[in-house]
Design an enzyme around this catalytic site. Structure first.
Site, PDB file in Angstrom:
ATOM      1  N   ARG A   1       0.902  -1.066   0.014  1.00  0.00           N
ATOM      2  CA  ARG A   1       0.077   0.157  -0.029  1.00  0.00           C
ATOM      3  C   ARG A   1       0.949   1.303   0.109  1.00  0.00           C
ATOM      4  O   ARG A   1       1.875   1.356   0.807  1.00  0.00           O
ATOM      5  CB  ARG A   1      -0.754  -0.093   1.231  1.00  0.00           C
ATOM      6  CG  ARG A   1      -1.855  -1.254   1.276  1.00  0.00           C
ATOM      7  CD  ARG A   1      -2.970  -1.061   0.575  1.00  0.00           C
ATOM      8  NE  ARG A   1      -3.863   0.008   0.519  1.00  0.00           N
ATOM      9  CZ  ARG A   1      -4.656   0.528  -0.529  1.00  0.00           C
ATOM     10  NH1 ARG A   1      -4.854  -0.256  -1.642  1.00  0.00           N
ATOM     11  NH2 ARG A   1      -5.370   1.433  -0.273  1.00  0.00           N
ATOM     12  N   ALA A   2       0.315   2.332  -0.720  1.00  0.00           N
ATOM     13  CA  ALA A   2       1.265   3.437  -0.884  1.00  0.00           C
ATOM     14  C   ALA A   2       1.135   4.227   0.220  1.00  0.00           C
ATOM     15  O   ALA A   2       2.025   4.899   0.919  1.00  0.00           O
ATOM     16  CB  ALA A   2       0.668   4.523  -1.781  1.00  0.00           C
ATOM     17  N   ASP A   3       0.105   4.116   1.254  1.00  0.00           N
ATOM     18  CA  ASP A   3      -0.111   4.664   2.419  1.00  0.00           C
ATOM     19  C   ASP A   3       0.645   3.911   3.541  1.00  0.00           C
ATOM     20  O   ASP A   3       0.698   4.324   4.717  1.00  0.00           O
ATOM     21  CB  ASP A   3      -1.490   4.993   2.613  1.00  0.00           C
ATOM     22  CG  ASP A   3      -2.272   3.644   2.782  1.00  0.00           C
ATOM     23  OD1 ASP A   3      -1.743   2.437   2.878  1.00  0.00           O
ATOM     24  OD2 ASP A   3      -3.782   3.560   2.930  1.00  0.00           O
ATOM     25  N   GLU A   4       1.250   2.872   3.163  1.00  0.00           N
ATOM     26  CA  GLU A   4       2.269   2.042   4.070  1.00  0.00           C
ATOM     27  C   GLU A   4       3.654   2.361   3.856  1.00  0.00           C
ATOM     28  O   GLU A   4       4.344   1.738   4.317  1.00  0.00           O
ATOM     29  CB  GLU A   4       1.853   0.330   4.232  1.00  0.00           C
ATOM     30  CG  GLU A   4       0.431   0.307   4.908  1.00  0.00           C
ATOM     31  CD  GLU A   4       0.148  -1.288   4.903  1.00  0.00           C
ATOM     32  OE1 GLU A   4       0.965  -1.975   4.312  1.00  0.00           O
ATOM     33  OE2 GLU A   4      -0.858  -1.612   5.766  1.00  0.00           O
ATOM     34  N   THR A   5       4.079   3.127   3.000  1.00  0.00           N
ATOM     35  CA  THR A   5       5.351   3.477   2.621  1.00  0.00           C
ATOM     36  C   THR A   5       5.993   4.207   3.594  1.00  0.00           C
ATOM     37  O   THR A   5       5.487   5.276   4.257  1.00  0.00           O
ATOM     38  CB  THR A   5       5.282   4.248   1.306  1.00  0.00           C
ATOM     39  OG1 THR A   5       4.617   3.590  -0.026  1.00  0.00           O
ATOM     40  CG2 THR A   5       6.697   4.571   0.759  1.00  0.00           C
TER      41      THR A   5
END
Length: 659
Positions: A523-527
């Site tokens: 997930r991009a929001d878990e980068t």
């Protein structure tokens, strides 16, 4: 593989094959090119061949400007008829449709003839309770044949089912019942999970009490799963065995573009998203990918999937596509490592499963117990292991290939979502075997799926340049047709089409390598942003789990005054290894070796990680505990003791800082 596809494959081989080593890749490229250049013809031929229609469609697809695609417009069919009735005039009549076991050793074999009988009983019961075409029915059931049958019964009436995962609590259930406007709730008295009694009817009562006078529910249909004594409200609650009498119920024809089901995604905050899937497009797309990506291309293939009927995998690859294609499915009503670590292997051996579907996290969990448990069993029936739901790193990929598959299985990793309905990236072992790559390399864009990676400006990236995973129209038939209670598509646009107008953005970080393989990094929001560098949590976890001592790992980014974010690793060790400062340093060096000094993680040892019951690691929960914040919705948490493990590790870390 379909008959037409088999003919095309043979012709292409005769005409174009110059080097045998290139044959499979050549055919994949041919098939993919055809699917993108002529999507109407490509999907239309498959729809005619695989699905039974009451009325043919007038238009193969209609592309809504800047939004989703509607498939087989004007066509009429019924999902229950396709999954059940049409098999009765063939050799499949007495074939096993479902093999089922519970953790207590109960067993059932349901043939297609049995399935027809039971689906009609359930459809009759629902009709007696007033369910008709277009009504919504919430299903809150354990992983039993009756859970599958209930879906098919609802579809038979032309109604719309909304399955709520049996691990959700009362508030989550209430929210979904209210949003769907469910007329009837189907549930069971209770069931067992890891030896504990889970009282479903009690949770339904709590949910309806929360809704009070605003509840849309008129009836609650209760299946006696355990015989547990339950609260019973006269006039509302009905036992299935009192109304479930056999009577043939004519399947109701529905438009191909009409909803088959609503499935809510489990967001951590805000209103749940009711993803709506069509009847025609969904059945076509999932059936094709069952044959191609799951590889159940042969009549006697058997699929054992460890998912749940409450998730999209349980809709697409436990319920609909296997039954529509007349295959046999194996379902187990518990965790795959309960009551003993090799229960999953026992199920594969007993029912001679040819495809094993599971998650990367589930494989990592099984790895903890070592290889001896696996080697007790004859797993030679397996041809394919399918994984999805999260990135598959090298260690579980290798373990699945070599330990479970004896080096002879095909590891068919996939990327897809609740929203997309079926696989969009992966392999097609049911057609041709393409060269496998391990790690976060998922595979290729599957036929009919225009998938690529773009940068912030929406331009395609160069090989190995990281960016955002996107899908371009026309979208494949099994993809959602909208969101429930979103008549103007405002929420749909904001959620999926606002970052790149007209392009579907699922929220994942990815890259395409020089060979065309798509790597999904998570997930991009878990980068995690370390000193201006964007690092995927999945990348770090892949490297950590390649260490010989590590069974599982979760990486989270925690605010740091110097780096922006610091990487914290929560590590579960394999059997035979013990936590120590020296081992922590070894793991740190292992990560530094592959990712550079900038990624030097803090290592925390735990016995278990917080996961959903579908096997996904709940990184947001770990991060919340680390930061002393509320963990939010944890109704899908498999084991609350895992939260205590994280809290304990965090406290030990804080103590070490003060020393």
């Amino acid at each position: 593989m379909t008959e037409k596809l088999s003919e095309q494959l043979q012709q292409l081989g005769e005409q174009n094959l110059e080097e045998k080593a290139d044959y499979n890749m050549r055919y994949y490229k041919y098939l993919y090119k055809k699917s993108i250049e002529e999507p109407d013809k490509f999907w239309g031929e498959l729809a005619e061949e695989l699905i039974t229609w009451y009325e043919p469609w007038k238009q193969a697809f209609v592309q809504e400007e800047g939004l989703l695609t509607k498939w087989f417009v004007g066509g009429k069919l019924n999902a229950s008829y396709n999954a059940v009735d049409r098999h009765l005039n063939s050799h499949r009549k007495y074939k096993a449709a479902i093999f089922w076991e519970s953790e207590k050793g109960e067993k059932k074999v349901v043939t297609y003839q049995d399935l027809f009988y039971e689906v009609n009983k359930w459809a009759n019961a629902l009709r007696e309770l007033g369910v008709k075409k277009g009504d919504r029915v919430t299903i809150y059931m354990p992983l039993t044949p009756e859970g599958v049958i209930a879906k098919l019964a609802v579809a038979r009436l032309g109604a719309i089912h909304s399955v709520v995962f049996a691990g959700f609590g009362a508030q989550a259930l209430a929210d979904r019942i209210a949003d769907a406007g469910a007329k009837v709730v189907i549930t069971a008295d209770a069931y067992y999970r890891r030896g504990k009694l889970v009282e479903l009817k009690k949770t339904v009562d709590e949910a309806l009490n929360i809704l009070g006078d605003k509840s849309p529910v008129q009836k609650v249909l209760v299946y006696k799963r355990t015989g547990t004594e339950i609260p019973f409200k006269e006039g509302r609650d009905v036992y299935f065995d009192e109304v479930g009498k056999y009577k043939y119920i004519e399947p109701v024809p529905v438009e191909a573009t009409e909803p088959l089901f609503i499935l809510y995604t489990s967001g951590t905050t805000g209103k749940p998203k009711g993803i709506v899937h069509s009847t025609g497009g969904y059945l076509v797309g999932t059936a094709v990918m069952l044959l191609w990506s799951y590889g159940l291309s042969q009549e006697n293939d058997v699929l054992f999937n460890t998912s749940d009927i409450g998730w999209i995998v349980g809709h697409s690859y436990i319920t609909y596509s296997p039954l529509v294609m007349g295959r046999s499915i194996v379902i187990y009503e518990s965790a795959p490592d309960y009551p003993y670590p090799d229960k999953w292997a026992e199920m594969i051996e007993k029912y001679r499963a040819t495809t094993f579907g599971t998650s990367a996290t589930a494989i990592r969990t099984l790895m903890k117990y070592g290889e001896d448990y696996v080697k007790q069993h004859d797993l030679s029936s397996l041809r394919i292991i399918v994984t999805n739901g999260e990135p598959l790193n090298y260690a579980p990929w290798k373990w699945g290939l070599e330990v479970v598959g004896g080096g002879k299985v095909f590891m068919s990793h996939q990327w897809w979502q609740t929203e997309t309905g079926g696989p969009n990236i992966g392999y097609i072992p049911g057609v041709v075997y393409l060269p496998m790559k391990s790690g976060p390399a998922v595979g290729f864009a599957l036929p009919g799926n225009k998938v690529t990676v773009v940068n912030e400006e929406g331009k395609e990236t160069k090989p190995r340049e990281r960016g955002y995973l996107v899908m371009l129209p026309p979208f494949p038939p099994m993809m959602m047709i909208g969101m429930w209670n979103d008549p103007d598509n405002e929420r749909l646009k904001k959620t999926y089409f606002s970052k790149f107008p007209g392009i579907y953005y699922p929220g994942d970080y990815a890259m395409i390598d020089e060979d065309g393989y798509i790597w999904v990094m998570g997930r991009a929001d878990e980068t995690i942003k370390v000193a201006a560098h964007r690092i995927g949590a999945g990348e770090v976890e892949s490297i950590v789990t390649s260490h010989p001592a590590v069974a599982e790992a979760a990486a989270v980014g925690i605010p740091d005054p110097v780096k922006g974010e610091a990487v914290h690793l929560f590590v579960v060790l394999k059997v035979g290894y013990k936590p120590s400062p020296q081992l922590a340093r070894e793991i740190q060096e292992h990560v530094r070796k592959y990712m550079g000094a900038i990624v030097t993680p803090e290592v925390h040892f735990v016995d278990k990680l917080p996961k959903t019951r579908s096997g996904k690691i709940m990184r947001r929960v770990i991060k919340a505990v680390m930061m002393g914040q509320s963990a939010g919705d944890i109704t899908t948490l498999e084991d609350e003791a895992s939260m205590d493990e994280i809290k304990k590790a965090v406290e030990e870390f804080k103590k070490s800082l003060s020393q």
